[in-house]
Design a protein around this motif. Structure first.
Motif, PDB file in Angstrom:
ATOM      1  N   VAL A   1       0.839  -1.202   0.000  1.00 36.34           N
ATOM      2  CA  VAL A   1       0.000   0.000   0.000  1.00 36.34           C
ATOM      3  C   VAL A   1       0.875   1.253   0.000  1.00 36.34           C
ATOM      4  CG1 VAL A   1      -1.693   1.324   1.328  1.00 36.34           C
ATOM      5  CG2 VAL A   1      -1.923  -1.163   1.138  1.00 36.34           C
ATOM      6  N   TRP A   2       1.957   1.212   0.778  1.00 35.86           N
ATOM      7  CA  TRP A   2       2.867   2.362   0.872  1.00 35.86           C
ATOM      8  C   TRP A   2       3.509   2.667  -0.477  1.00 35.86           C
ATOM      9  CZ3 TRP A   2       4.124   6.247   3.973  1.00 35.86           C
ATOM     10  CH2 TRP A   2       5.351   6.885   3.800  1.00 35.86           C
TER      11      TRP A   2
ATOM     12  N   ALA B   1       7.523  12.913   6.981  1.00 40.99           N
ATOM     13  CA  ALA B   1       7.821  14.112   7.763  1.00 40.99           C
ATOM     14  C   ALA B   1       6.907  14.200   8.976  1.00 40.99           C
ATOM     15  CB  ALA B   1       7.661  15.357   6.885  1.00 40.99           C
ATOM     16  N   GLN B   2       5.620  13.880   8.779  1.00 47.23           N
ATOM     17  CA  GLN B   2       4.670  13.899   9.892  1.00 47.23           C
ATOM     18  C   GLN B   2       5.028  12.833  10.928  1.00 47.23           C
ATOM     19  OE1 GLN B   2       0.938  13.344   7.850  1.00 47.23           O
ATOM     20  NE2 GLN B   2       0.724  15.527   7.342  1.00 47.23           N
TER      21      GLN B   2
ATOM     22  N   CYS C   1      10.689   1.914  10.490  1.00 44.24           N
ATOM     23  CA  CYS C   1       9.570   1.018  10.205  1.00 44.24           C
ATOM     24  C   CYS C   1      10.013  -0.049   9.199  1.00 44.24           C
ATOM     25  CB  CYS C   1       8.399   1.812   9.640  1.00 44.24           C
ATOM     26  SG  CYS C   1       7.002   0.774   9.128  1.00 44.24           S
ATOM     27  N   PRO C   2       9.735  -1.335   9.471  1.00 43.95           N
ATOM     28  CA  PRO C   2      10.137  -2.402   8.536  1.00 43.95           C
ATOM     29  C   PRO C   2       9.326  -2.402   7.244  1.00 43.95           C
ATOM     30  CG  PRO C   2       8.795  -3.298  10.294  1.00 43.95           C
ATOM     31  CD  PRO C   2       9.072  -1.864  10.662  1.00 43.95           C
ATOM     32  N   SER C   3       8.247  -1.637   7.221  1.00 41.11           N
ATOM     33  CA  SER C   3       7.394  -1.593   6.036  1.00 41.11           C
ATOM     34  C   SER C   3       7.721  -0.414   5.124  1.00 41.11           C
ATOM     35  CB  SER C   3       5.924  -1.532   6.443  1.00 41.11           C
ATOM     36  OG  SER C   3       5.080  -1.448   5.320  1.00 41.11           O
ATOM     37  N   CYS C   4       7.828   0.808   5.725  1.00 40.74           N
ATOM     38  CA  CYS C   4       8.011   1.998   4.897  1.00 40.74           C
ATOM     39  C   CYS C   4       9.292   2.768   5.209  1.00 40.74           C
ATOM     40  CB  CYS C   4       6.804   2.919   5.050  1.00 40.74           C
ATOM     41  SG  CYS C   4       6.654   3.657   6.703  1.00 40.74           S
ATOM     42  N   ALA C   5      10.065   2.305   6.198  1.00 40.97           N
ATOM     43  CA  ALA C   5      11.336   2.925   6.586  1.00 40.97           C
ATOM     44  C   ALA C   5      11.167   4.309   7.214  1.00 40.97           C
ATOM     45  CB  ALA C   5      12.291   3.004   5.400  1.00 40.97           C
ATOM     46  N   SER C   6       9.948   4.688   7.577  1.00 42.92           N
ATOM     47  CA  SER C   6       9.725   5.969   8.255  1.00 42.92           C
ATOM     48  C   SER C   6      10.133   5.855   9.719  1.00 42.92           C
ATOM     49  CB  SER C   6       8.244   6.363   8.161  1.00 42.92           C
ATOM     50  OG  SER C   6       7.828   6.460   6.822  1.00 42.92           O
TER      51      SER C   6
ATOM     52  N   LEU D   1      12.252  -3.688  27.464  1.00 43.91           N
ATOM     53  CA  LEU D   1      12.090  -4.728  26.454  1.00 43.91           C
ATOM     54  C   LEU D   1      10.846  -4.386  25.639  1.00 43.91           C
ATOM     55  CD1 LEU D   1      13.389  -7.457  25.598  1.00 43.91           C
ATOM     56  CD2 LEU D   1      11.642  -8.588  26.984  1.00 43.91           C
ATOM     57  N   PRO D   2      10.970  -4.256  24.311  1.00 43.17           N
ATOM     58  CA  PRO D   2       9.835  -3.830  23.490  1.00 43.17           C
ATOM     59  C   PRO D   2       8.653  -4.809  23.539  1.00 43.17           C
ATOM     60  CG  PRO D   2      11.893  -3.669  22.264  1.00 43.17           C
ATOM     61  CD  PRO D   2      12.192  -4.438  23.513  1.00 43.17           C
ATOM     62  N   THR D   3       7.461  -4.262  23.505  1.00 47.83           N
ATOM     63  CA  THR D   3       6.246  -5.082  23.440  1.00 47.83           C
ATOM     64  C   THR D   3       5.293  -4.609  22.346  1.00 47.83           C
ATOM     65  OG1 THR D   3       5.198  -3.692  25.138  1.00 47.83           O
ATOM     66  CG2 THR D   3       6.306  -5.708  25.893  1.00 47.83           C
ATOM     67  N   ASN D   4       5.426  -3.343  21.915  1.00 56.31           N
ATOM     68  CA  ASN D   4       4.521  -2.800  20.907  1.00 56.31           C
ATOM     69  C   ASN D   4       5.270  -1.902  19.939  1.00 56.31           C
ATOM     70  OD1 ASN D   4       1.615  -3.520  21.928  1.00 56.31           O
ATOM     71  ND2 ASN D   4       2.711  -2.789  23.733  1.00 56.31           N
ATOM     72  N   PHE D   5       4.746  -1.851  18.711  1.00 56.20           N
ATOM     73  CA  PHE D   5       5.325  -1.007  17.665  1.00 56.20           C
ATOM     74  C   PHE D   5       4.201  -0.264  16.950  1.00 56.20           C
ATOM     75  CE2 PHE D   5       5.807  -0.540  13.090  1.00 56.20           C
ATOM     76  CZ  PHE D   5       6.970   0.201  12.979  1.00 56.20           C
ATOM     77  N   GLU D   6       4.489   0.988  16.564  1.00 58.76           N
ATOM     78  CA  GLU D   6       3.509   1.746  15.791  1.00 58.76           C
ATOM     79  C   GLU D   6       4.213   2.690  14.828  1.00 58.76           C
ATOM     80  OE1 GLU D   6      -0.415   4.666  16.294  1.00 58.76           O
ATOM     81  OE2 GLU D   6       0.742   4.051  18.069  1.00 58.76           O
ATOM     82  N   CYS D   7       3.704   2.717  13.599  1.00 58.46           N
ATOM     83  CA  CYS D   7       4.169   3.662  12.585  1.00 58.46           C
ATOM     84  C   CYS D   7       2.959   4.432  12.075  1.00 58.46           C
ATOM     85  CB  CYS D   7       4.850   2.930  11.429  1.00 58.46           C
ATOM     86  SG  CYS D   7       5.312   4.020  10.054  1.00 58.46           S
ATOM     87  N   VAL D   8       2.947   5.746  12.241  1.00 55.14           N
ATOM     88  CA  VAL D   8       1.799   6.534  11.802  1.00 55.14           C
ATOM     89  C   VAL D   8       1.874   6.865  10.317  1.00 55.14           C
ATOM     90  CG1 VAL D   8       1.436   7.544  14.086  1.00 55.14           C
ATOM     91  CG2 VAL D   8       2.922   8.716  12.434  1.00 55.14           C
ATOM     92  N   ALA D   9       3.024   6.633   9.696  1.00 54.76           N
ATOM     93  CA  ALA D   9       3.154   6.927   8.270  1.00 54.76           C
ATOM     94  C   ALA D   9       2.397   5.906   7.421  1.00 54.76           C
ATOM     95  CB  ALA D   9       4.623   6.960   7.872  1.00 54.76           C
ATOM     96  N   CYS D  10       2.617   4.619   7.705  1.00 52.62           N
ATOM     97  CA  CYS D  10       1.947   3.569   6.925  1.00 52.62           C
ATOM     98  C   CYS D  10       0.882   2.822   7.728  1.00 52.62           C
ATOM     99  CB  CYS D  10       2.957   2.574   6.371  1.00 52.62           C
ATOM    100  SG  CYS D  10       3.767   1.557   7.627  1.00 52.62           S
TER     101      CYS D  10
END
Length: 317
Positions: free
Chosen positions: A198-199, A212-213, A228-233, A261-270
């Motif tokens: 989609v990206w 940028a956002q 981000c592993p999907s869009c690199a943002s 220790l990480p438990t959650n990830f979020e990318c607002v770009a994609c």
């Protein structure tokens, strides 16, 4: 039949308790470094070698003796004093230690043998060549297998992992081992690829604006910045503390650091979101991170006050 010759005590070179004590010393030195540094990895490789030697010697010290034409090393390992002139005891190479362990301990598989050879091989490269063997090697690529290997070796000697690495680190190790073993987590790769598709379908201008956002958003939220592993943002991982905070006085400031220790990830770009350490491990986002807070030294030790004006440094490496 009567024994007329009695062996002496097992010498430290082949003594399982002496070898284990040395492994503990090295694991303590490992713990004195941040988990994402090359020093941490180096000390872990030293600890693994002596833990493996201790486990093999615990079966029999003779298994550590290097073969020689007079059998002097074997005699020495069994507690006898060789008659050989200028005798200097020699034990087998660490690769042979792992090979023998895989043939003796049912739980110690070829995968554990291979890991041990590679991890201690990096140590050899680090110490004996100009190569920076551990530089840039992410902890998530070796720590789960390291702790799993250690646990198998320790179990063979009747020692719990907690006794070797401490309670807090043993809890982290268990989570890392379980996450690496979760096969169902691999389905997250499909989510990443779907978001990437989609990206890539977006226009260049739209992707630039969204990135940028995302960069601005990441600086204003609690968490640790990653790609981000999907869009690199610029995106964020958030997690739970796995160690007590430590404080250091620097001039007139108190710098407080705590490991997470990480438990959650979020990318607002994609709009990609990932929940769970096992899924984060699949996409290379399971490395521990540190959160740093800075306080005025005088006010730090003053009565409780509102510290809302202090912002977290959420991207220390």
């Amino acid at each position: 039949m009567k024994k007329t010759i009695e062996p002496g005590e097992t010498p430290p070179t082949f003594n399982p308790e002496a070898l284990y004590t040395k492994a503990v010393l090295y694991i303590q030195n490992m713990a004195g470094n941040d988990s994402d540094t090359w020093e941490y990895a180096l000390w872990s490789s030293l600890a693994l070698e002596f833990l493996a030697r201790a486990a093999l010697a615990n079966v029999s010290p003779a298994l550590l003796a290097e073969t020689d034409k007079n059998g002097s090393n074997l005699c020495f390992a069994l507690g006898f004093t060789p008659f050989e002139e200028k005798f200097s005891p020699r034990s087998i190479a660490i690769s042979d230690v792992f090979k023998r362990l895989s043939g003796i301990l049912a739980e110690f598989t070829k995968e554990h043998e291979s890991f041990g050879v590679v991890h201690t091989g990096r140590r050899n490269a680090e110490l004996h060549t100009g190569e920076l063997a551990f530089e840039g090697v992410k902890g998530s690529t070796w720590q789960p297998r390291f702790y799993q290997t250690c646990e198998i070796l320790l179990t063979s000697m009747g020692i719990p992992l907690e006794e070797f690495v401490g309670k807090d680190e043993a809890e982290v190790a268990k989570k890392l081992i379980d996450a690496a073993a979760d096969e169902s987590a691999k389905a997250v790769k499909g989510d990443v690829e779907a978001h990437k598709k989609v990206w890539n379908a977006k226009s260049d201008d739209e992707r630039t604006t969204l990135q940028a956002q995302a960069a601005v958003w990441a600086t204003r939220q609690n968490g640790h910045r990653v790609d981000c592993p999907s869009c690199a943002s610029t995106a964020l991982v958030a997690g739970e503390p796995v160690s007590a905070p430590t404080q250091k006085l620097d001039s007139d400031e108190i710098i407080e650091t705590q490991e997470y220790l990480p438990t959650n990830f979020e990318c607002v770009a994609c709009s990609l979101k990932i929940a769970g350490l096992s899924k984060l491990a699949v996409v290379g986002l399971s490395d521990r991170y540190r959160k740093t807070r800075t306080y005025d030294a005088a006010e730090y030790y003053a009565p409780a006050d509102d510290w809302s004006n202090y912002e977290d440094d959420n991207n220390e490496r």
